[in-house]
Design a protein around this motif. Structure first.
Motif, PDB file in Angstrom:
ATOM      1  N   ILE A 175       0.830  -1.502  -0.105  1.00 53.68           N
ATOM      2  CA  ILE A 175      -0.056  -0.054  -0.109  1.00 53.68           C
ATOM      3  C   ILE A 175       0.799   1.184   0.022  1.00 53.68           C
ATOM      4  O   ILE A 175       1.827   1.322   0.743  1.00 53.68           O
ATOM      5  CB  ILE A 175      -0.944   0.141   1.124  1.00 53.68           C
ATOM      6  CG1 ILE A 175      -1.815  -1.083   1.156  1.00 53.68           C
ATOM      7  CG2 ILE A 175      -1.488   1.388   1.390  1.00 53.68           C
ATOM      8  CD1 ILE A 175      -2.968  -0.952   0.515  1.00 53.68           C
ATOM      9  N   GLU A 176       0.546   2.413  -0.983  1.00 51.92           N
ATOM     10  CA  GLU A 176       1.292   3.526  -1.113  1.00 51.92           C
ATOM     11  C   GLU A 176       0.417   4.649  -0.552  1.00 51.92           C
ATOM     12  O   GLU A 176      -0.721   4.349  -0.629  1.00 51.92           O
ATOM     13  CB  GLU A 176       1.764   3.624  -2.374  1.00 51.92           C
ATOM     14  CG  GLU A 176       2.747   2.726  -2.574  1.00 51.92           C
ATOM     15  CD  GLU A 176       3.394   3.016  -4.263  1.00 51.92           C
ATOM     16  OE1 GLU A 176       3.019   3.821  -4.823  1.00 51.92           O
ATOM     17  OE2 GLU A 176       3.866   1.910  -4.781  1.00 51.92           O
ATOM     18  N   PHE A 177       0.852   5.913  -0.015  1.00 55.41           N
ATOM     19  CA  PHE A 177       0.120   6.763   0.559  1.00 55.41           C
ATOM     20  C   PHE A 177      -0.611   7.527  -0.794  1.00 55.41           C
ATOM     21  O   PHE A 177      -1.872   7.668  -0.397  1.00 55.41           O
ATOM     22  CB  PHE A 177       1.310   8.035   0.873  1.00 55.41           C
ATOM     23  CG  PHE A 177       0.567   9.181   1.041  1.00 55.41           C
ATOM     24  CD1 PHE A 177      -0.445   9.317   2.335  1.00 55.41           C
ATOM     25  CD2 PHE A 177       0.596  10.305   0.600  1.00 55.41           C
ATOM     26  CE1 PHE A 177      -1.032  10.377   2.709  1.00 55.41           C
ATOM     27  CE2 PHE A 177       0.040  11.784   1.004  1.00 55.41           C
ATOM     28  CZ  PHE A 177      -1.056  11.328   2.032  1.00 55.41           C
ATOM     29  N   LYS A 178      -0.354   7.189  -1.991  1.00 52.02           N
ATOM     30  CA  LYS A 178      -1.120   7.801  -3.184  1.00 52.02           C
ATOM     31  C   LYS A 178      -2.466   7.065  -3.338  1.00 52.02           C
ATOM     32  O   LYS A 178      -3.469   7.771  -3.729  1.00 52.02           O
ATOM     33  CB  LYS A 178      -0.222   8.042  -4.293  1.00 52.02           C
ATOM     34  CG  LYS A 178       0.309   6.642  -4.864  1.00 52.02           C
ATOM     35  CD  LYS A 178       0.941   6.791  -6.398  1.00 52.02           C
ATOM     36  CE  LYS A 178       1.087   5.338  -6.730  1.00 52.02           C
ATOM     37  NZ  LYS A 178       1.965   5.579  -8.012  1.00 52.02           N
ATOM     38  N   GLU A 179      -2.344   5.886  -2.778  1.00 53.05           N
ATOM     39  CA  GLU A 179      -3.594   4.918  -3.308  1.00 53.05           C
ATOM     40  C   GLU A 179      -4.697   5.512  -2.435  1.00 53.05           C
ATOM     41  O   GLU A 179      -5.764   5.304  -2.865  1.00 53.05           O
ATOM     42  CB  GLU A 179      -3.047   3.661  -2.927  1.00 53.05           C
ATOM     43  CG  GLU A 179      -2.119   3.245  -3.825  1.00 53.05           C
ATOM     44  CD  GLU A 179      -1.701   1.616  -3.942  1.00 53.05           C
ATOM     45  OE1 GLU A 179      -2.182   1.114  -2.499  1.00 53.05           O
ATOM     46  OE2 GLU A 179      -1.228   0.870  -4.608  1.00 53.05           O
ATOM     47  N   THR A 184     -10.220   7.506  -2.691  1.00 56.97           N
ATOM     48  CA  THR A 184     -11.161   8.420  -2.120  1.00 56.97           C
ATOM     49  C   THR A 184     -11.604   9.363  -3.390  1.00 56.97           C
ATOM     50  O   THR A 184     -12.842   9.209  -3.244  1.00 56.97           O
ATOM     51  CB  THR A 184     -10.305   9.327  -1.354  1.00 56.97           C
ATOM     52  OG1 THR A 184      -9.861   8.901  -0.101  1.00 56.97           O
ATOM     53  CG2 THR A 184     -11.335  10.506  -0.717  1.00 56.97           C
ATOM     54  N   VAL A 185     -11.050   9.528  -4.329  1.00 57.52           N
ATOM     55  CA  VAL A 185     -11.505  10.237  -5.687  1.00 57.52           C
ATOM     56  C   VAL A 185     -12.374   9.329  -6.139  1.00 57.52           C
ATOM     57  O   VAL A 185     -13.490   9.579  -6.752  1.00 57.52           O
ATOM     58  CB  VAL A 185     -10.061  10.669  -6.527  1.00 57.52           C
ATOM     59  CG1 VAL A 185     -10.718  10.891  -7.756  1.00 57.52           C
ATOM     60  CG2 VAL A 185      -9.476  11.777  -6.090  1.00 57.52           C
ATOM     61  N   VAL A 349      -9.116  15.576   3.335  1.00 57.90           N
ATOM     62  CA  VAL A 349      -7.608  16.262   3.383  1.00 57.90           C
ATOM     63  C   VAL A 349      -6.549  15.554   3.017  1.00 57.90           C
ATOM     64  O   VAL A 349      -5.681  16.020   2.264  1.00 57.90           O
ATOM     65  CB  VAL A 349      -7.554  17.050   4.755  1.00 57.90           C
ATOM     66  CG1 VAL A 349      -6.246  17.747   4.927  1.00 57.90           C
ATOM     67  CG2 VAL A 349      -8.448  18.100   4.829  1.00 57.90           C
ATOM     68  N   VAL A 350      -6.359  14.478   3.716  1.00 54.61           N
ATOM     69  CA  VAL A 350      -5.388  13.296   3.318  1.00 54.61           C
ATOM     70  C   VAL A 350      -5.476  13.163   1.743  1.00 54.61           C
ATOM     71  O   VAL A 350      -4.182  12.895   1.223  1.00 54.61           O
ATOM     72  CB  VAL A 350      -5.507  11.968   4.194  1.00 54.61           C
ATOM     73  CG1 VAL A 350      -4.511  11.126   3.889  1.00 54.61           C
ATOM     74  CG2 VAL A 350      -5.276  12.509   5.747  1.00 54.61           C
ATOM     75  N   ALA A 351      -6.573  13.014   1.344  1.00 53.45           N
ATOM     76  CA  ALA A 351      -6.400  12.434  -0.154  1.00 53.45           C
ATOM     77  C   ALA A 351      -6.205  13.669  -1.208  1.00 53.45           C
ATOM     78  O   ALA A 351      -5.548  13.350  -2.145  1.00 53.45           O
ATOM     79  CB  ALA A 351      -8.186  11.992  -0.336  1.00 53.45           C
ATOM     80  N   ALA A 352      -6.548  14.925  -0.668  1.00 51.45           N
ATOM     81  CA  ALA A 352      -6.132  15.952  -1.504  1.00 51.45           C
ATOM     82  C   ALA A 352      -4.607  16.148  -1.419  1.00 51.45           C
ATOM     83  O   ALA A 352      -4.128  16.527  -2.484  1.00 51.45           O
ATOM     84  CB  ALA A 352      -6.828  17.322  -0.894  1.00 51.45           C
ATOM     85  N   ILE A 353      -4.063  15.855  -0.476  1.00 46.79           N
ATOM     86  CA  ILE A 353      -2.486  16.174  -0.186  1.00 46.79           C
ATOM     87  C   ILE A 353      -2.036  14.880  -1.193  1.00 46.79           C
ATOM     88  O   ILE A 353      -1.059  15.247  -1.829  1.00 46.79           O
ATOM     89  CB  ILE A 353      -2.171  15.672   1.274  1.00 46.79           C
ATOM     90  CG1 ILE A 353      -2.478  16.911   2.323  1.00 46.79           C
ATOM     91  CG2 ILE A 353      -0.667  15.629   1.269  1.00 46.79           C
ATOM     92  CD1 ILE A 353      -2.464  16.892   3.461  1.00 46.79           C
TER      93      ILE A 353
END
Length: 360
Positions: A175-179, A184-185, A349-353
């Motif tokens: 699992i990566e942060f961008k996922e 979420t998108v 917010v985390v997803a936007a980052i």
């Protein structure tokens, strides 16, 4: 306005079709269709429970409370909450976002169609043709437009599976942060949540139902089926691609129609309605902007969901939404409220980052 019987099947069918087409539009941007990572899909399904379900309840609860469509409702909702009129900006952000997303759908359709035709037409020319067709089709009665959209989506899915299009094997990765941002998108933005689309299509039924669950669960389950169906779909072969392009044009027409209805209820002049719609779509005709605009689209959609979550969770009066939800158990309402006040804003917010970091 649709009658109650029509709304009962209209909203979930629309949820499946819109989610399927919009997911297919954004999936290449987040790299989902290229690499079928089982861990990412499970994360995506998790966000459907953790994020999409609470905001689906939020949308229908606001519909029950306001008894009108989203753009028109914000005036009433802010007055009821003794809130600043500035919160009404979320309605305008959403109503302009809808044709903007239609432009993204048409751009993807033109890029899918381009390799399938024998004669040489640029993507911009195809986009312009598809946009004119979608604008014309937006005047068709909604039930027929939705029937055509459904026909295109089902045909694309069946043809993709019958023709044996090869997909990469499911596999596990770390699992990566961008996922989280991508999941979420796809759960929120690509499902059309927070835009008032299901609010609008379910309104006549919502007015007569004591509990929001009656309207929410069919819509959410239809979106969940669309997520699962997308895992077994590809537009690589010609016939599925052509069928998907047909569905995409119908979807764009449906989005334009829904936008026009909200703007008309706000009593805007016809010329202003069309300026907003055409401008939001036409900007996609600018060459080489797809990646930038799709990133903007994802952040814009997340911002709409965030504002609604903060408004409903922190600004509106507790008694108003509790009555609108109509939960049989106080525990369910408290869990929903925690999700909307804390889980949704932090997750968005985390997803936007993550989306911003991925685009840099």
């Amino acid at each position: 306005m649709q009658d109650t019987t029509l709304s009962r099947w209209l909203a979930p069918v629309m949820a499946f079709c819109l989610s399927f087409v919009m997911i297919t539009t954004l999936a290449p941007t987040v790299g989902v269709q290229i690499d079928r990572q089982l861990d990412f899909w499970l994360l995506w399904l998790g966000t459907m429970f953790l994020l999409a379900l609470p905001i689906a309840y939020l949308e229908i609860a606001l519909a029950k409370r306001s008894q009108t469509t989203a753009l028109q409702a914000l005036s009433t909702l802010t007055r009821d909450a003794d809130a600043s009129p500035r919160w009404r900006i979320v309605g305008w952000l959403a109503v302009v976002f809808i044709p903007f997303f239609a432009g993204s759908v048409l751009t993807t359709a033109s890029s899918v169609m381009s390799p399938q035709i024998a004669f040489d037409l640029s993507d911009q020319v195809l986009f312009a043709i598809f946009a004119v067709i979608a604008l014309g089709l937006s005047f068709i009665p909604r039930q027929f437009l939705l029937a055509l959209t459904t026909l295109g989506v089902v045909a694309a899915f069946i043809l993709a599976n019958v023709m044996g299009t090869e997909l990469s094997a499911w596999h596990w990765t770390s699992i990566e942060f961008k996922e989280w941002g991508n999941a979420t998108v796809l759960a929120l933005v690509a499902s059309g949540l927070g835009l008032g689309l299901y609010w609008q299509s379910s309104l006549s039924m919502v007015k007569q139902q004591p509990a929001a669950t009656t309207a929410v669960l069919p819509i959410w389950l239809a979106q969940l089926v669309a997520v699962i169906a997308f895992g077994f779909f590809s537009v690589q072969a010609q016939l599925p691609a052509l069928a998907w392009v047909f569905a995409a044009i119908m979807t764009a027409a449906l989005l334009i129609q829904l936008t026009r209805e909200q703007l008309a209820q706000r009593q805007l002049a016809h010329i202003i309605q069309w300026v907003i719609i055409v401008a939001a779509i036409a900007v996609w005709a600018i060459p080489h902007v797809e990646q930038v605009f799709n990133t903007l689209l994802m952040l814009w959609g997340l911002a709409i969901c965030l504002i609604y979550a903060v408004f409903a969770g922190w600004i509106m009066k507790i008694s108003h939404l509790r009555k609108a939800m109509g939960f049989s158990n106080e525990l369910f309402y408290n869990l929903w409220r925690i999700a909307v006040r804390v889980v949704l804003p932090l997750s968005i917010v985390v997803a936007a980052i993550a989306v911003i970091g991925q685009s840099l």
